[in-house]
Write a protein that holds these residues in place. Sequence first.
Motif, PDB file in Angstrom:
ATOM      1  N   ALA A 159    -104.366 -41.568  -8.928  1.00  0.00           N
ATOM      2  CA  ALA A 159    -104.983 -41.823  -7.619  1.00  0.00           C
ATOM      3  C   ALA A 159    -105.323 -43.302  -7.472  1.00  0.00           C
ATOM      4  O   ALA A 159    -105.094 -43.909  -6.422  1.00  0.00           O
ATOM      5  N   LEU A 160    -105.837 -43.893  -8.537  1.00  0.00           N
ATOM      6  CA  LEU A 160    -106.196 -45.311  -8.471  1.00  0.00           C
ATOM      7  C   LEU A 160    -104.965 -46.184  -8.243  1.00  0.00           C
ATOM      8  O   LEU A 160    -105.036 -47.213  -7.584  1.00  0.00           O
ATOM      9  N   HIS A 161    -103.847 -45.756  -8.782  1.00  0.00           N
ATOM     10  CA  HIS A 161    -102.609 -46.507  -8.566  1.00  0.00           C
ATOM     11  C   HIS A 161    -102.130 -46.391  -7.137  1.00  0.00           C
ATOM     12  O   HIS A 161    -101.536 -47.316  -6.592  1.00  0.00           O
ATOM     13  N   ARG A 162    -102.334 -45.225  -6.564  1.00  0.00           N
ATOM     14  CA  ARG A 162    -101.730 -44.968  -5.261  1.00  0.00           C
ATOM     15  C   ARG A 162    -102.617 -45.348  -4.083  1.00  0.00           C
ATOM     16  O   ARG A 162    -102.114 -45.618  -3.000  1.00  0.00           O
ATOM     17  N   ALA A 163    -103.931 -45.315  -4.268  1.00  0.00           N
ATOM     18  CA  ALA A 163    -104.833 -45.557  -3.134  1.00  0.00           C
ATOM     19  C   ALA A 163    -104.599 -46.952  -2.563  1.00  0.00           C
ATOM     20  O   ALA A 163    -104.389 -47.911  -3.305  1.00  0.00           O
ATOM     21  N   GLY A 164    -104.645 -47.036  -1.245  1.00  0.00           N
ATOM     22  CA  GLY A 164    -104.240 -48.277  -0.587  1.00  0.00           C
ATOM     23  C   GLY A 164    -105.326 -49.332  -0.497  1.00  0.00           C
ATOM     24  O   GLY A 164    -105.064 -50.515  -0.649  1.00  0.00           O
ATOM     25  N   SER A 165    -106.570 -48.912  -0.247  1.00  0.00           N
ATOM     26  CA  SER A 165    -107.602 -49.918   0.010  1.00  0.00           C
ATOM     27  C   SER A 165    -108.505 -50.094  -1.205  1.00  0.00           C
ATOM     28  O   SER A 165    -108.707 -49.176  -2.001  1.00  0.00           O
ATOM     29  N   GLN A 166    -109.070 -51.275  -1.281  1.00  0.00           N
ATOM     30  CA  GLN A 166    -109.990 -51.588  -2.382  1.00  0.00           C
ATOM     31  C   GLN A 166    -111.206 -50.673  -2.313  1.00  0.00           C
ATOM     32  O   GLN A 166    -111.651 -50.137  -3.318  1.00  0.00           O
ATOM     33  N   GLN A 167    -111.692 -50.487  -1.103  1.00  0.00           N
ATOM     34  CA  GLN A 167    -112.859 -49.619  -0.882  1.00  0.00           C
ATOM     35  C   GLN A 167    -112.620 -48.223  -1.446  1.00  0.00           C
ATOM     36  O   GLN A 167    -113.460 -47.650  -2.133  1.00  0.00           O
ATOM     37  N   CYS A 168    -111.439 -47.685  -1.144  1.00  0.00           N
ATOM     38  CA  CYS A 168    -111.117 -46.331  -1.585  1.00  0.00           C
ATOM     39  C   CYS A 168    -111.013 -46.287  -3.112  1.00  0.00           C
ATOM     40  O   CYS A 168    -111.510 -45.356  -3.752  1.00  0.00           O
ATOM     41  N   ARG A 169    -110.376 -47.296  -3.705  1.00  0.00           N
ATOM     42  CA  ARG A 169    -110.257 -47.325  -5.180  1.00  0.00           C
ATOM     43  C   ARG A 169    -111.627 -47.390  -5.825  1.00  0.00           C
ATOM     44  O   ARG A 169    -111.901 -46.728  -6.826  1.00  0.00           O
ATOM     45  N   GLN A 170    -112.514 -48.181  -5.205  1.00  0.00           N
ATOM     46  CA  GLN A 170    -113.862 -48.293  -5.775  1.00  0.00           C
ATOM     47  C   GLN A 170    -114.586 -46.947  -5.687  1.00  0.00           C
ATOM     48  O   GLN A 170    -115.236 -46.509  -6.638  1.00  0.00           O
ATOM     49  N   GLU A 171    -114.439 -46.272  -4.543  1.00  0.00           N
ATOM     50  CA  GLU A 171    -115.083 -44.953  -4.392  1.00  0.00           C
ATOM     51  C   GLU A 171    -114.558 -43.989  -5.450  1.00  0.00           C
ATOM     52  O   GLU A 171    -115.333 -43.259  -6.082  1.00  0.00           O
ATOM     53  N   ILE A 172    -113.235 -44.003  -5.625  1.00  0.00           N
ATOM     54  CA  ILE A 172    -112.633 -43.094  -6.602  1.00  0.00           C
ATOM     55  C   ILE A 172    -113.187 -43.390  -8.000  1.00  0.00           C
ATOM     56  O   ILE A 172    -113.610 -42.484  -8.724  1.00  0.00           O
ATOM     57  N   ALA A 173    -113.225 -44.674  -8.351  1.00  0.00           N
ATOM     58  CA  ALA A 173    -113.717 -45.057  -9.677  1.00  0.00           C
ATOM     59  C   ALA A 173    -115.169 -44.602  -9.857  1.00  0.00           C
ATOM     60  O   ALA A 173    -115.532 -44.017 -10.893  1.00  0.00           O
ATOM     61  N   ASN A 174    -115.984 -44.828  -8.843  1.00  0.00           N
ATOM     62  CA  ASN A 174    -117.402 -44.437  -8.950  1.00  0.00           C
ATOM     63  C   ASN A 174    -117.545 -42.930  -9.146  1.00  0.00           C
ATOM     64  O   ASN A 174    -118.325 -42.468  -9.983  1.00  0.00           O
ATOM     65  N   ILE A 175    -116.782 -42.199  -8.354  1.00  0.00           N
ATOM     66  CA  ILE A 175    -116.904 -40.744  -8.407  1.00  0.00           C
ATOM     67  C   ILE A 175    -116.433 -40.214  -9.752  1.00  0.00           C
ATOM     68  O   ILE A 175    -117.082 -39.352 -10.362  1.00  0.00           O
ATOM     69  N   VAL A 176    -115.309 -40.742 -10.220  1.00  0.00           N
ATOM     70  CA  VAL A 176    -114.790 -40.276 -11.506  1.00  0.00           C
ATOM     71  C   VAL A 176    -115.797 -40.577 -12.618  1.00  0.00           C
ATOM     72  O   VAL A 176    -116.058 -39.739 -13.486  1.00  0.00           O
ATOM     73  N   CYS A 177    -116.394 -41.751 -12.579  1.00  0.00           N
ATOM     74  CA  CYS A 177    -117.358 -42.106 -13.630  1.00  0.00           C
ATOM     75  C   CYS A 177    -118.593 -41.202 -13.579  1.00  0.00           C
ATOM     76  O   CYS A 177    -119.071 -40.729 -14.609  1.00  0.00           O
ATOM     77  N   GLN A 178    -119.070 -40.967 -12.365  1.00  0.00           N
ATOM     78  CA  GLN A 178    -120.209 -40.056 -12.225  1.00  0.00           C
ATOM     79  C   GLN A 178    -119.851 -38.680 -12.766  1.00  0.00           C
ATOM     80  O   GLN A 178    -120.655 -38.023 -13.414  1.00  0.00           O
ATOM     81  N   HIS A 179    -118.615 -38.257 -12.460  1.00  0.00           N
ATOM     82  CA  HIS A 179    -118.176 -36.935 -12.887  1.00  0.00           C
ATOM     83  C   HIS A 179    -118.045 -36.883 -14.406  1.00  0.00           C
ATOM     84  O   HIS A 179    -118.488 -35.922 -15.045  1.00  0.00           O
ATOM     85  N   GLN A 180    -117.439 -37.943 -14.978  1.00  0.00           N
ATOM     86  CA  GLN A 180    -117.288 -37.989 -16.447  1.00  0.00           C
ATOM     87  C   GLN A 180    -118.645 -37.943 -17.136  1.00  0.00           C
ATOM     88  O   GLN A 180    -118.780 -37.385 -18.222  1.00  0.00           O
ATOM     89  N   ALA A 181    -119.639 -38.533 -16.468  1.00  0.00           N
ATOM     90  CA  ALA A 181    -120.987 -38.531 -17.055  1.00  0.00           C
ATOM     91  C   ALA A 181    -121.718 -37.221 -16.780  1.00  0.00           C
ATOM     92  O   ALA A 181    -122.882 -37.055 -17.156  1.00  0.00           O
ATOM     93  N   GLY A 182    -121.030 -36.299 -16.090  1.00  0.00           N
ATOM     94  CA  GLY A 182    -121.649 -34.997 -15.817  1.00  0.00           C
ATOM     95  C   GLY A 182    -122.724 -35.044 -14.748  1.00  0.00           C
ATOM     96  O   GLY A 182    -123.579 -34.170 -14.679  1.00  0.00           O
TER      97      GLY A 182
END
Length: 749
Positions: A59-82
Amino acid sequence: HDLSSSRNFSESRGGNDGAAKLPAAAILGEPGSVDGAHQAPNNDFVPKCDIIGKDALSALHRAGSQQCRQEIANIVCQHQAGQLMPHALPQFCPQLGVSNPVQAVGELDNSLSNVENPVRVAFVLMVHGRAIRQLKRLIKAIYHRDHYYYIHVDKRSGYLHREVLKIAQQYPNIRATPWRMVTIWGGASLLKAYLRSMQDLLSMLDWKWDFFINLSATDFPTRTNDELVAFLSQQRDKNFLKSHGRENARFIKKQGLDRLFHECDNHMWRLGERSIPEGLEVSGGSDWFALTRRFVEYVINSQDDLVSGLKQFYSYALLPAESFFHTVLGNSHMCDSLVDNNLRVTNWNRKLGCKCQYKHIVDWCGCSPNDFKPQDLIRIQQLTRPTFFARKFESTVNQESIDILDTHLYGQYAPGTVAIKAYWESLFEQLDGVGALSDVALTAYTAFFRLGLKNLVTVQSNAEACKFEPVGYPLSVHLYFYDDRFQGYLVQQEVQAVGSKTRETLEMWAVPQTSLVLETNLKEFERLKNLEIGTEWDPKERIFRNFGGVIGPLSEPLAVQKWARGPNLTATIVWIDPALVVAASYDITVDVDAEYTQYKPPLQRPLRPGTWTVRVLKQWERVAEARFLVMPLTFKDKEPIRKEDSWLHAGPPSNLYLEQSFQQLSSVLKLPPQESALQEAQHKAQLVGPPLEAWVDSSIGTFWVTGDLCATETSSCAAVGPCSKTSWSSLSPDPKSELGPVKSDGRIR
Ligand code: UDX
């Protein structure tokens, strides 16, 4: 990707349509392939953790905008941290697991006269697209002065929104949401939009509603409002939600509820796995429902862990509205109010509707119901459970089925009522901005008009008053259908009389011509019923959504063959460009019961403008041939074509459309020598200005008939009649779609 979705993805390649045997190059764009990892990663976002999951990285590779990539990264990290998803949630349903709280409903008592204190319904219409005339018919059919209509229009559907605002001004009980969301297919935003609509409806103190019913613009009632009200008034404590009717674990897997999704950049990104919260039962099915005010109040106002936890869980779910309300209700203290019936009939045909058609919007293979045709309407009668609405209907696909239902419910329109079989759908209007038009569309519409005006002068040999010049861009474009057949484009354009300086607005009708030639004596190839080339093929409805078939050098055309039942066979399909370059050749195998075969050769662009030929061959003998026009462009980025744009008309580099050349086939195809065709093409590629326009006009002249004109006001040219009295005109009366005053019985239909 996981097994279940990869199985679905691969099904989309052939299905029942007869698998195409393809050149190796065609395999590249594997449908549903979401790896995209050949691109360099974008490292402009700051991950707060080490992201390792395959889906998240993809998803991070494919997402077009910086904003969207940042959101994805934040969400994944929150999720990984449970920290993102609730781990366990309460459930308050006393019956859960004891017995199934689903209730049956007895015979319908349709008469409203026996009903005391009839319920009032808040209809929430979630709409998008441009089919305002169909939406008006729907509103007309469900309207009653005692009910309420709250309409959300997808933020991207500006035209529809402008039209909905006009309707809302006409009736106090119709309102448009003052906020708008981009409600993508299957997105988390759809649930957000529902929740916000519910909140709004609860806070409108002047709207005293008892039930919440959602509808889309492709729904239509199958029973009258009175019948609906009579029924709901007898079931006023029930919530109507339909379940999938399978094992829950299977539903969860199929639905992707055990995956984490996030919506940004108008896409649902699949980010990895997640667990279902413990302690409750997740269920679901259809996202079309009828809910009591009491339940809606609970969903909106309750602060308990069940509601707030599920709101969080479903903020990251695909197709959330297909499961959120079921799960909240099923685990709530109100669980005994659940009725396993959504009061709708959905025209599912999974073989056609599950072709991963939304994979560019969601990282999943979703399904869509088919549009009703008259022969499908029987499904409405076959159901034993009470139903009040059906979906889907699209007047561009089939308007007759809407007519049948509408007549069944409210009777025939008076004899002599005009335009019953006509349908108009806007494709463009000035307020959309010219940016909404592609260069090829702009080229076509302006050329149609030039041709129309030229005809007028020829027909009116010397009438000065009939010589006009177009002023500016087209004002509007409509698709025109009659008796469920596409009739052409209607283009409105401001014009100026050549002699005087007076301006008027004309509408012009351009009708496409087909060019199919079928040989006779075809033996097993008698099965071949049609060969068509177009763009925007819809595998579900099996039509080209680009109805007029306007194709330009940058289009991606696809060839479709239609077959009757018959012996298995193999056919060769060849594409020949205007300079007699054999662009593509491929075989298709056609099974006994294949109805359609289709393939889009991945042609290198620009396609050479001019007349293309597609042939169907049986052992290199021609059995059918169709021609289509790749329109030369008179516009590039909405500006007239300049000399330096000539590459657009020069065909692909080295005349090679695919990796491999097929030119050696020209003798077996008995093509004439290529020399002169190539020279002519090279000459034409250099044209600009009036000679280019002349080329466009003469090409269009062979594929289109541009004839009739009408005027919005009285024209200075006596031969041009008023549009209001011209039956094909988008400005002529269309009573079935007109919303008039409220009658004494409270209705407008
Ligand atoms: C199917 C199911 O019937 C439906 O329950 C599920 O939500 C989606 O899949 P389908 O016909 O594929 O339906 O979806 P469609 O009716 O096109 O869209 C569902 C809702 O989302 C409609 O209200 C529609 O207007 C809205 N939508 C869809 C938008 O607002 N914008 C879009 O771009 C697409």
